[in-house]
Design an enzyme around this catalytic site. Structure first.
Site, PDB file in Angstrom:
ATOM      1  NE  ARG A 174      15.127 -25.063   6.310  1.00  0.00           N
ATOM      2  CZ  ARG A 174      14.544 -23.885   6.184  1.00  0.00           C
ATOM      3  NH1 ARG A 174      13.932 -23.323   7.188  1.00  0.00           N
ATOM      4  NH2 ARG A 174      14.561 -23.242   5.040  1.00  0.00           N
TER       5      ARG A 174
ATOM      6  CG  ASP B 285       4.166 -14.580   6.241  1.00  0.00           C
ATOM      7  OD1 ASP B 285       5.263 -14.275   5.751  1.00  0.00           O
ATOM      8  OD2 ASP B 285       4.030 -15.489   7.084  1.00  0.00           O
TER       9      ASP B 285
ATOM     10  NE  ARG C 206       8.234 -10.352   3.322  1.00  0.00           N
ATOM     11  CZ  ARG C 206       9.049 -11.028   4.123  1.00  0.00           C
ATOM     12  NH1 ARG C 206       8.747 -12.266   4.476  1.00  0.00           N
ATOM     13  NH2 ARG C 206      10.158 -10.473   4.581  1.00  0.00           N
TER      14      ARG C 206
ATOM     15  CG  HIS D 141       7.277 -16.728   9.400  1.00  0.00           C
ATOM     16  ND1 HIS D 141       6.693 -15.804   8.570  1.00  0.00           N
ATOM     17  CD2 HIS D 141       8.555 -16.333   9.562  1.00  0.00           C
ATOM     18  CE1 HIS D 141       7.588 -14.905   8.249  1.00  0.00           C
ATOM     19  NE2 HIS D 141       8.726 -15.199   8.832  1.00  0.00           N
TER      20      HIS D 141
HETATM   21  N1  LIG Z   1       8.993 -13.554  12.397  1.00  0.00           N
HETATM   22  C1  LIG Z   1       9.379 -12.935  11.290  1.00  0.00           C
HETATM   23  O1  LIG Z   1       8.562 -12.718  10.400  1.00  0.00           O
HETATM   24  C2  LIG Z   1      10.804 -12.502  11.130  1.00  0.00           C
HETATM   25  C3  LIG Z   1      11.155 -11.548  10.161  1.00  0.00           C
HETATM   26  C4  LIG Z   1      12.475 -11.125  10.093  1.00  0.00           C
HETATM   27  C5  LIG Z   1      13.442 -11.663  10.936  1.00  0.00           C
HETATM   28  N2  LIG Z   1      13.063 -12.604  11.850  1.00  0.00           N
HETATM   29  C6  LIG Z   1      14.036 -13.212  12.779  1.00  0.00           C
HETATM   30  O2  LIG Z   1      14.381 -12.242  13.752  1.00  0.00           O
HETATM   31  C7  LIG Z   1      15.666 -12.561  14.307  1.00  0.00           C
HETATM   32  C8  LIG Z   1      16.554 -11.329  14.290  1.00  0.00           C
HETATM   33  O3  LIG Z   1      16.850 -10.951  12.964  1.00  0.00           O
HETATM   34  P1  LIG Z   1      17.895  -9.769  12.678  1.00  0.00           P
HETATM   35  O4  LIG Z   1      17.914  -9.550  11.224  1.00  0.00           O
HETATM   36  O5  LIG Z   1      17.652  -8.631  13.610  1.00  0.00           O
HETATM   37  O6  LIG Z   1      19.266 -10.494  13.120  1.00  0.00           O
HETATM   38  P2  LIG Z   1      20.596  -9.772  13.628  1.00  0.00           P
HETATM   39  O7  LIG Z   1      21.662 -10.799  13.548  1.00  0.00           O
HETATM   40  O8  LIG Z   1      20.774  -8.477  12.938  1.00  0.00           O
HETATM   41  O9  LIG Z   1      20.281  -9.455  15.170  1.00  0.00           O
HETATM   42  C9  LIG Z   1      20.164 -10.427  16.153  1.00  0.00           C
HETATM   43  C10 LIG Z   1      20.704  -9.842  17.432  1.00  0.00           C
HETATM   44  O10 LIG Z   1      20.439 -10.743  18.516  1.00  0.00           O
HETATM   45  C11 LIG Z   1      21.506 -10.595  19.432  1.00  0.00           C
HETATM   46  N3  LIG Z   1      21.536 -11.713  20.368  1.00  0.00           N
HETATM   47  C12 LIG Z   1      21.967 -12.983  20.165  1.00  0.00           C
HETATM   48  N4  LIG Z   1      21.839 -13.703  21.295  1.00  0.00           N
HETATM   49  C13 LIG Z   1      21.306 -12.877  22.218  1.00  0.00           C
HETATM   50  C14 LIG Z   1      20.933 -13.036  23.581  1.00  0.00           C
HETATM   51  N5  LIG Z   1      21.081 -14.209  24.213  1.00  0.00           N
HETATM   52  N6  LIG Z   1      20.424 -11.973  24.232  1.00  0.00           N
HETATM   53  C15 LIG Z   1      20.258 -10.777  23.596  1.00  0.00           C
HETATM   54  N7  LIG Z   1      20.597 -10.564  22.321  1.00  0.00           N
HETATM   55  C16 LIG Z   1      21.121 -11.599  21.640  1.00  0.00           C
HETATM   56  C17 LIG Z   1      22.731 -10.525  18.528  1.00  0.00           C
HETATM   57  O11 LIG Z   1      23.851  -9.993  19.230  1.00  0.00           O
HETATM   58  C18 LIG Z   1      22.238  -9.625  17.416  1.00  0.00           C
HETATM   59  O12 LIG Z   1      22.528  -8.267  17.653  1.00  0.00           O
HETATM   60  C19 LIG Z   1      16.201 -13.731  13.441  1.00  0.00           C
HETATM   61  O13 LIG Z   1      15.927 -14.952  14.117  1.00  0.00           O
HETATM   62  C20 LIG Z   1      15.354 -13.631  12.183  1.00  0.00           C
HETATM   63  O14 LIG Z   1      15.270 -14.864  11.514  1.00  0.00           O
HETATM   64  C21 LIG Z   1      11.778 -13.028  11.953  1.00  0.00           C
END
Ligand SMILES: NC(=O)c1ccc[n+]([C@@H]2O[C@H](COP(=O)([O-])OP(=O)(O)OC[C@H]3O[C@@H](n4cnc5c(N)ncnc54)[C@H](O)[C@@H]3O)[C@@H](O)[C@H]2O)c1
Length: 310
Positions: A88, A148, A151, A175
């Site tokens: 983590r 949250d 849900r 979160h």
């Molecule tokens: N806050 C919330 O409640 C919540 C909910 C769902 C997902 N998330 C988080 O959102 C984030 C994205 O999730 P996802 O499912 O879209 O992941 P994903 O892997 O589908 O997409 C992430 C994207 O970020 C891009 N990326 C990586 N480094 C980068 C940079 N320096 N500049 C620009 N783009 C970059 C990657 O190429 C990828 O396309 C994760 O950290 C996930 O844990 C948060």
């Protein structure tokens, strides 16, 4: 003038955000990602959905920040997912580096933008964007509580077989597993939840909500939730860009509210044209206060890890 919205990270959440922003015609959208061609391809695909859905906004893809210049609002979804063998803390540091770089670029090109953070671990990434941008706290806001509580509302509506529209849920704290659902203040059309659902069942619903993300990951195996998360982020964007002044649970930087200082924690916030325009302090009982402080402490632990490795 039409608004300009940048979504950084064109993955599952980012692309889904871009579609929802277009469907609501909230502004022109720039989808930015480091993977060459992907944001351009997805943006073109979304643009071609316009004639069918009847939206009329520009959607472009980019691999650099020039096309994002002077955005009114930037949604940050860029980040890495945890890979096998990664702790983590490893993920925390990897996403810290991503959000730091993204924020530096966003600040340089869109110095007046409002930032809506989505990347996990959410509260620590908000702290990062706030530190790096030096933006006032009103312009750095994290999305977690809307998801949250959505849900929580879904599960309550399912249990009672009532419309989700009747269900109001109050969720505070960090979160995911440290979230603090305030059952005492949650209700169905004004009827307290505690009068409608027996305690053991309610506890099970709270537990399911806390693990709502993990439940979906278990099904998907290779990714995490993105339909509800992107809709949640877009609800926040809509309230800001249309100055709707919705009161939504958002992660904001606390400066003494709820007796908490120096960390991002989810609390009810009024979202309008200036961003986080007001933070509401609810009178909590001792148990709720203790749970919120515990949640804030676990956010602080992550921030301490970042600071120790910086
Ligand atoms: N806050 C919330 O409640 C919540 C909910 C769902 C997902 N998330 C988080 O959102 C984030 C994205 O999730 P996802 O499912 O879209 O992941 P994903 O892997 O589908 O997409 C992430 C994207 O970020 C891009 N990326 C990586 N480094 C980068 C940079 N320096 N500049 C620009 N783009 C970059 C990657 O190429 C990828 O396309 C994760 O950290 C996930 O844990 C948060």
């Amino acid at each position: 003038m039409r608004k300009k919205i940048t979504v950084v990270g064109g993955g599952n959440v980012g692309a889904s955000c871009a579609v929802n922003l277009a469907l609501k015609e909230l502004g022109d959208v720039v989808l930015m990602d480091v993977i060459e061609g992907v944001p351009q391809g997805k943006a073109l695909d979304m643009l071609q959905m316009g004639p069918i859905e009847g939206y009329d906004v520009r959607i472009t893809g980019a691999n650099d920040y020039q096309p994002t210049a002077n955005s009114d609002l930037v949604v940050i979804t860029a980040g890495l997912a945890r890979k096998p063998g990664m702790s983590r803390d490893d993920l925390l540091i990897a996403n810290y580096q991503v959000v730091k770089t993204v924020t530096e670029n966003v600040v340089q090109h869109s110095p007046d933008a409002i930032l809506v953070l989505v990347t996990n671990p959410l509260d620590a990434m908000c702290w990062t964007a706030h530190q790096v941008s030096k933006f006032p706290r009103s312009r750095v806001i994290g999305m977690a509580g809307v998801l949250d509580s959505a849900r929580f509302r879904t599960f309550i509506a399912e249990e009672l077989k009532v419309s989700v529209e009747n269900v109001t849920a109050v969720v505070l704290g960090g979160h995911g597993d440290t979230m603090v659902p305030v059952v005492r203040l949650s209700n169905v059309a004004g009827i307290p939840l505690t009068e409608l659902i027996e305690k053991t069942k309610l506890d099970a619903i709270v537990d399911r909500t806390r693990n709502g993300g993990a439940e979906i990951v278990k099904y998907l195996k290779t990714g995490s939730a993105y339909y509800a998360p992107s809709a949640a982020a877009v609800e926040m964007v809509e309230s800001i860009l249309k100055d709707k002044k919705k009161v939504l649970p958002c992660a904001v930087y606390l400066e003494g509210e709820y007796g908490i200082r120096g960390v991002f924690v989810g609390v009810p916030v009024k979202l309008g044209a200036a961003g986080a325009e007001q933070i509401y302090e609810i009178q909590l009982n001792d148990d709720e206060k203790a749970a919120l402080h515990k949640s804030a402490a676990s956010v602080k632990e992550l921030v301490d890890v970042i600071q120790s490795k910086m």
